[in-house]
Design an enzyme around this catalytic site. Structure first.
Site, PDB file in Angstrom:
ATOM      1  N   HIS A 122      14.863   2.614  -1.258  1.00 40.53           N
ATOM      2  CA  HIS A 122      14.010   2.081  -0.149  1.00 40.53           C
ATOM      3  C   HIS A 122      15.247   1.497   0.772  1.00 40.53           C
ATOM      4  CE1 HIS A 122      11.449  -0.848   2.006  1.00 40.53           C
ATOM      5  NE2 HIS A 122      10.503  -0.094   1.568  1.00 40.53           N
ATOM      6  N   ASP A 200      16.319  -2.765  -8.392  1.00 41.65           N
ATOM      7  CA  ASP A 200      15.103  -3.193  -7.539  1.00 41.65           C
ATOM      8  C   ASP A 200      13.828  -2.896  -8.322  1.00 41.65           C
ATOM      9  OD1 ASP A 200      13.110  -3.007  -5.976  1.00 41.65           O
ATOM     10  OD2 ASP A 200      13.907  -1.447  -4.364  1.00 41.65           O
ATOM     11  N   GLN A 203       8.840  -1.769  -7.496  1.00 37.28           N
ATOM     12  CA  GLN A 203       7.823  -1.149  -7.766  1.00 37.28           C
ATOM     13  C   GLN A 203       7.500  -1.133  -9.356  1.00 37.28           C
ATOM     14  OE1 GLN A 203       5.419   0.172  -5.901  1.00 37.28           O
ATOM     15  NE2 GLN A 203       6.317   0.231  -3.858  1.00 37.28           N
ATOM     16  N   LYS A 226       3.204  -7.319  -3.972  1.00 35.20           N
ATOM     17  CA  LYS A 226       2.941  -6.052  -4.815  1.00 35.20           C
ATOM     18  C   LYS A 226       2.183  -6.069  -6.147  1.00 35.20           C
ATOM     19  CE  LYS A 226       6.607  -3.612  -2.365  1.00 35.20           C
ATOM     20  NZ  LYS A 226       5.922  -2.766  -1.122  1.00 35.20           N
ATOM     21  N   CYS A 366       9.912   4.013   4.287  1.00 31.41           N
ATOM     22  CA  CYS A 366      10.976   3.497   4.150  1.00 31.41           C
ATOM     23  C   CYS A 366      12.122   3.864   3.358  1.00 31.41           C
ATOM     24  CB  CYS A 366      10.872   1.872   3.947  1.00 31.41           C
ATOM     25  SG  CYS A 366       9.885   1.200   5.144  1.00 31.41           S
TER      26      CYS A 366
END
Ligand SMILES: Cc1ncc(COP(=O)(O)O)c(C=O)c1O
Length: 411
Positions: A122, A200, A203, A226, A366
């Site tokens: 991202h 990261d 997600q 999220k 993104c």
């Protein structure tokens, strides 16, 4: 087993009517919906104990401080981290990555050093490293994505690590392909090459059990919004030893121990990185979101998303002119289905979905380097699932895809 009908009742937005239709929300990778338990906890704060934390020597401020700290304890436990002192609240995952690149990066990256990221990042895990590389005269390398399996290319990974990068920053789950990288193995490889690791988790943490202790990554970043919590609150988690050596980026109130006219000393962890009045309601709501995820169970959420993804892919099998991007193996794929349809621009696809009352995202998500260079497309459409989605909603999405094909004379 996840009882989706019961879960859905906790999400008021799923009953709201727009143009006579209930919304079918298939855009949780962008942001998730909020259960009544989170909405109520935030509202309770405003109604009953709204106050600043740390400062007031009175009951409601003590209560707000306790709740805020308790949410950090919950976040630490969720990812099997140590004490809450390792949980720095930021605005979001982006802010957390920027903090690492600017603070840790400033001290640890020098001229000619290598920084390794991947083609499936991202922008929030690309641009901070680009800026750091530019500032320091460092080299930014990419691990490429295998265009047939949509996973990281093993040879490219090995080549990248041969340069002994100072840091390897990679996504746990791709927000476009859904690919779940083997974070533990990649971390081990990176450490062997002498690199620190930033994972990261934007997600992954909302959708499956993530154990930072087991993975061994030096940093992990993720966002409350999220994972059923409020926006404006995110997490940077790192070990105390790492955080102690990092300088604060934003300075001012609350992050200091003492201030003299020409010199200041820093507060203890994690407060050293949280200057000014924090997002108190966001932190408290985030705590409620973590309670909710624990009540449902992340293993059940993950199983539910695998089942929905499988159902979606099987339902779409054989659709001429439809292309799905992401790994075939469901064990390494999150609940994300990105697709294109011949002759139809993804924005037209999303508009037609909207006429069915279905919310999906279309664009570069993104992740321009991934969409442009790996998928070789200007944009893709994306459906993403969460605990409140069901098979009936997938059926509606399949109908919307058939409508797009009819309108654009595809197949
Ligand atoms: C993989 C990934 N990383 C980072 C982010 C950034 O998250 P935020 O916008 O909450 O900072 C996103 C957001 O979509 C994402 O999908």
């Amino acid at each position: 087993m996840l009882e989706v009908n019961k879960v859905r009742k906790d999400f008021p937005i799923l009953d709201v009517m727009y143009d006579g239709k209930r919304i079918t929300y298939l855009d949780s990778a962008a942001t998730s919906q909020k259960p009544v338990q989170v909405i109520d906890r935030v509202s309770e704060y405003y109604r009953n104990y709204n106050s600043n934390i740390h400062r007031g020597i009175y009951k409601i401020s003590e209560k707000a401080t306790e709740e805020y700290i308790s949410s950090k304890e919950k976040a630490a436990k969720l990812i099997n981290s140590g004490s809450y002192s390792e949980i720095v609240y930021t605005k979001n995952a982006t802010d957390a990555i920027n903090l690492v690149a600017a603070s840790w990066g400033n001290k640890n990256i020098g001229k000619g050093d290598h920084i390794l990221i991947t083609e499936m990042e991202h922008h929030s895990n690309i641009v901070p490293w680009q800026m750091l590389a530019e500032r320091k005269g460092a080299v930014l390398d990419y691990v490429s994505v295998d265009k047939s399996t949509y996973t990281l290319d093993e040879q490219s990974l090995e080549m990248g690590l041969e340069n002994n990068p100072k840091i390897f920053a990679f996504t746990h789950t791709s927000n476009v392909l859904g690919t779940i990288n083997d974070a533990k193995r990649l971390t081990k490889m990176a450490h062997k090459a002498g690199a620190a690791v930033l994972l990261d988790g934007a997600q992954s943490v909302p959708h499956m059990k993530v154990d930072v202790n087991e993975i061994g990554a030096d940093f992990i970043a993720f966002s409350s919004h999220k994972m059923l919590g409020p926006a404006g609150i995110g997490v940077l988690r790192a070990g105390r030893d790492v955080l102690e050596k990092m300088d604060p980026l934003i300075t001012g109130g609350d992050m200091i121990l003492s201030v003299e006219k020409h010199k200041s000393t820093w507060n203890s962890l994690p407060w050293k990185f949280e200057a000014g009045t924090p997002n108190v309601e966001g932190g408290i709501g985030f705590g409620a979101a973590i309670d909710y995820l624990n009540m449902i169970g992340l293993d059940d959420i993950r199983r539910h998303e695998i089942e929905l993804t499988k159902y979606a892919i099987e339902s779409l099998e054989g659709e001429k002119g439809l292309h799905i991007y992401g790994p075939d193996r469901l064990d390494i794929k999150g609940g994300i289905v990105s697709f294109s349809i011949d002759r139809a621009h993804p924005h037209d696809i999303a508009t037609i979905f909207d006429s069915f009352g279905i919310a999906i995202r279309a664009g570069h998500h993104c992740a321009m380097p991934l969409v442009k260079s790996v998928l070789e497309l200007p944009a893709v459409a994306r459906m993403s699932f969460y605990l409140y989605n069901d098979e009936e909603e997938v059926d509606q999405a399949v109908q919307a895809i058939k409508k797009v094909k009819e309108i654009f004379h595809v197949g």
